[in-house]
Design a protein around this motif. Structure first.
Motif, mmCIF file in Angstrom:
data_model
loop_
_atom_site.group_PDB
_atom_site.id
_atom_site.type_symbol
_atom_site.label_atom_id
_atom_site.label_comp_id
_atom_site.label_asym_id
_atom_site.label_seq_id
_atom_site.Cartn_x
_atom_site.Cartn_y
_atom_site.Cartn_z
ATOM 1 N N ALA A 58 0.830 -1.208 0.000
ATOM 2 C CA ALA A 58 0.000 0.000 0.000
ATOM 3 C C ALA A 58 0.867 1.263 0.000
ATOM 4 O O ALA A 58 0.554 2.238 -0.695
ATOM 5 C CB ALA A 58 -0.924 -0.009 1.220
ATOM 6 N N THR A 59 1.962 1.237 0.746
ATOM 7 C CA THR A 59 2.855 2.397 0.786
ATOM 8 C C THR A 59 3.498 2.635 -0.579
ATOM 9 O O THR A 59 3.596 3.782 -1.045
ATOM 10 C CB THR A 59 3.938 2.199 1.846
ATOM 11 N N SER A 60 3.934 1.555 -1.234
ATOM 12 C CA SER A 60 4.528 1.685 -2.566
ATOM 13 C C SER A 60 3.517 2.209 -3.574
ATOM 14 O O SER A 60 3.844 3.046 -4.432
ATOM 15 C CB SER A 60 5.077 0.336 -3.026
ATOM 16 N N ALA A 61 2.272 1.735 -3.469
ATOM 17 C CA ALA A 61 1.221 2.201 -4.375
ATOM 18 C C ALA A 61 0.948 3.683 -4.167
ATOM 19 O O ALA A 61 0.730 4.423 -5.135
ATOM 20 C CB ALA A 61 -0.050 1.392 -4.161
ATOM 21 N N GLU B 69 3.615 5.719 -5.853
ATOM 22 C CA GLU B 69 3.378 5.774 -7.296
ATOM 23 C C GLU B 69 2.252 6.754 -7.619
ATOM 24 O O GLU B 69 2.308 7.456 -8.644
ATOM 25 C CB GLU B 69 3.055 4.381 -7.823
ATOM 26 N N SER B 70 1.254 6.822 -6.755
ATOM 27 C CA SER B 70 0.170 7.787 -6.959
ATOM 28 C C SER B 70 0.688 9.220 -6.866
ATOM 29 O O SER B 70 0.317 10.083 -7.668
ATOM 30 C CB SER B 70 -0.930 7.574 -5.917
ATOM 31 N N VAL B 71 1.553 9.462 -5.895
ATOM 32 C CA VAL B 71 2.133 10.796 -5.754
ATOM 33 C C VAL B 71 2.885 11.197 -7.017
ATOM 34 O O VAL B 71 2.801 12.339 -7.482
ATOM 35 C CB VAL B 71 3.079 10.839 -4.531
ATOM 36 N N SER B 72 3.619 10.227 -7.606
ATOM 37 C CA SER B 72 4.367 10.530 -8.823
ATOM 38 C C SER B 72 3.443 10.906 -9.976
ATOM 39 O O SER B 72 3.808 11.721 -10.835
ATOM 40 C CB SER B 72 5.242 9.328 -9.210
ATOM 41 N N LEU B 73 2.233 10.338 -10.010
ATOM 42 C CA LEU B 73 1.270 10.695 -11.055
ATOM 43 C C LEU B 73 0.781 12.128 -10.879
ATOM 44 O O LEU B 73 0.668 12.881 -11.844
ATOM 45 C CB LEU B 73 0.086 9.730 -11.042
ATOM 46 N N PHE B 74 0.483 12.503 -9.646
ATOM 47 C CA PHE B 74 0.000 13.867 -9.399
ATOM 48 C C PHE B 74 1.097 14.904 -9.596
ATOM 49 O O PHE B 74 0.801 16.079 -9.824
ATOM 50 C CB PHE B 74 -0.580 13.973 -7.991
ATOM 51 N N VAL C 291 5.911 3.880 -13.944
ATOM 52 C CA VAL C 291 6.080 2.676 -13.127
ATOM 53 C C VAL C 291 4.942 2.651 -12.109
ATOM 54 O O VAL C 291 4.950 3.387 -11.121
ATOM 55 C CB VAL C 291 7.446 2.685 -12.403
ATOM 56 N N ILE C 292 3.952 1.798 -12.365
ATOM 57 C CA ILE C 292 2.786 1.716 -11.482
ATOM 58 C C ILE C 292 2.438 0.251 -11.179
ATOM 59 O O ILE C 292 1.271 -0.101 -11.026
ATOM 60 C CB ILE C 292 1.576 2.446 -12.097
ATOM 61 N N GLU D 190 -0.953 -4.151 -8.481
ATOM 62 C CA GLU D 190 -1.001 -5.259 -7.530
ATOM 63 C C GLU D 190 -1.967 -4.963 -6.391
ATOM 64 O O GLU D 190 -2.723 -5.848 -5.951
ATOM 65 C CB GLU D 190 0.400 -5.528 -6.987
ATOM 66 N N LEU D 191 -1.956 -3.727 -5.895
ATOM 67 C CA LEU D 191 -2.883 -3.360 -4.822
ATOM 68 C C LEU D 191 -4.325 -3.426 -5.311
ATOM 69 O O LEU D 191 -5.218 -3.880 -4.576
ATOM 70 C CB LEU D 191 -2.563 -1.954 -4.320
#
Length: 371
Positions: A104-107, A110-115, A159-160, A165-166
């Motif tokens: 969940a932390t890794s996901a 990755e979400s932060v990188s999208l924003f 890279v998501i 996976e989550l």
């Protein structure tokens, strides 16, 4: 005399009675000061004893979190607990699941990188194809990525993998929850034999949550059966339930589950629902960005929504399987006619469009289809 007592009480609330001395008197003699102090104390004691017993000093107002059912997936009474929470509240949290916190932390990273991407890349990597794609709020306070179960993107650079996976892990838990809710509410689960009758959406929302403690209402909504959200950190959320707004504080590393409008219709009103996604509510005194990841298990656009037939138990010992199914369908129809339907049938695509574009605070969209 009562007014004087209230003034004395108010005065005491502003001073430390254990260490502070009484106000100075004109007399410079120590004996006079002690006598004056003793007399004041006796007078105050008599006044306080005359106060009504129910009178209490004011306390600072706060927004306490509502009791939030905490259910272990390993509990032997799991099905009963899930149905009880869903029929009474429409939300609960799950523990003892097999989703690691590291995932969940890794996901989330990755979400932060999208924003953090430039707006033109957000729009090109996730083109709008309703309900999927990137969308910025008109007020400029938030942005959303609506992704399918594979987190599809036209970009080969992003890279998501953890997000994908989550999503799969949450979807697996969601389908188990739906099965147990259908058992508890007594209706046939249409996803059990045909998983293609459902689809999943992952909503990533990043927005500025105001400093007034109120939830942000941006990001759009979508009809769903159940919604799941992994709790990475201690965070209060506001939920719009059938009874109105309520504030909850999920346990860290639990999965917050909300029952959606589709499940309420399927159960013919036996299950309560939460409208829209959980809204983060910071109230920390300053504006800050909050990112949420919500998985919504929903229906394909061509679906029709209606109350599902209740389960009919048959032994089937000496009967042909097809004949049993026909008899069950007939009995189910008669059962619904006897008990009364609370919702009419309606096309999902039209309803989904209305839910997505209508402000959350307006009238419940399901009211249109109640009988």
């Amino acid at each position: 005399m009562t007014s004087s007592a209230q003034e004395q009480t108010k005065h005491l609330s502003k001073m430390d009675t254990t260490t502070a001395a009484p106000p100075p008197t004109p007399s410079a003699q120590p004996h006079s000061q002690l006598a004056s102090s003793a007399a004041s104390a006796d007078t105050l004691s008599r006044l306080l004893h005359r106060l009504p017993p129910t009178l209490s000093l004011p306390t600072r107002r706060s927004t306490p979190a509502t009791s939030f059912p905490l259910i272990s997936l390993s509990d032997p009474n799991l099905q009963d607990l899930l149905f009880s929470a869903s029929s009474q509240r429409g939300y609960f949290q799950l523990t003892n699941h097999n989703i690691p916190s590291q995932l969940a932390t890794s996901a989330r990273l990755e979400s932060v990188s999208l924003f953090d991407l430039p707006k033109d890349k957000k729009e090109s990597y996730f083109p709008k194809n309703w309900p999927l794609g990137f969308e910025g709020d008109e007020d400029g306070n938030g942005e959303s990525f609506w992704l399918d179960a594979e987190c599809s993107t036209v970009s080969t650079e992003l890279v998501i993998a953890s997000l994908r996976e989550l999503t799969r892990a949450l979807e697996k838990v969601a389908l188990e929850v739906i099965q147990m809710l259908s058992n508890g509410a007594g209706f046939e689960n249409p996803l059990k034999e045909d998983p293609t009758r459902s689809c999943s959406l992952l909503c990533l929302h990043g927005g500025l949550e105001g400093n007034d403690g109120k939830p942000g209402l941006s990001g759009g909504s979508y009809p769903y059966i159940v919604g799941l959200q992994y709790q990475i950190r201690c965070q209060k959320y506001s939920l719009l339930t059938d009874s109105g707004w309520t504030t909850v504080l999920p346990q860290v590393d639990s999965i917050m589950v909300t029952v959606g409008d589709i499940a309420q219709v399927w159960s013919n009103g036996k299950l309560k629902k939460v409208r829209g996604r959980p809204m983060a509510c910071l109230g920390d005194g300053e504006n800050s960005r909050c990112i949420s990841m919500s998985l919504l298990v929903t229906l394909p656009s061509e679906s029709t929504v209606s109350p599902l037939p209740p389960k009919v138990i048959t032994d089937g010992v000496n009967a042909n399987e097809d004949e049993i199914r026909e008899d069950e369908e007939e009995d189910n129809i008669q059962s619904i006619c006897k008990t009364g339907r609370r919702f009419g049938s309606f096309p999902f695509d039209d309803y989904a469009w209305r839910v997505y574009h209508a402000p959350l605070l307006f009238k419940d969209p399901l009211d249109k289809y109640r009988i």
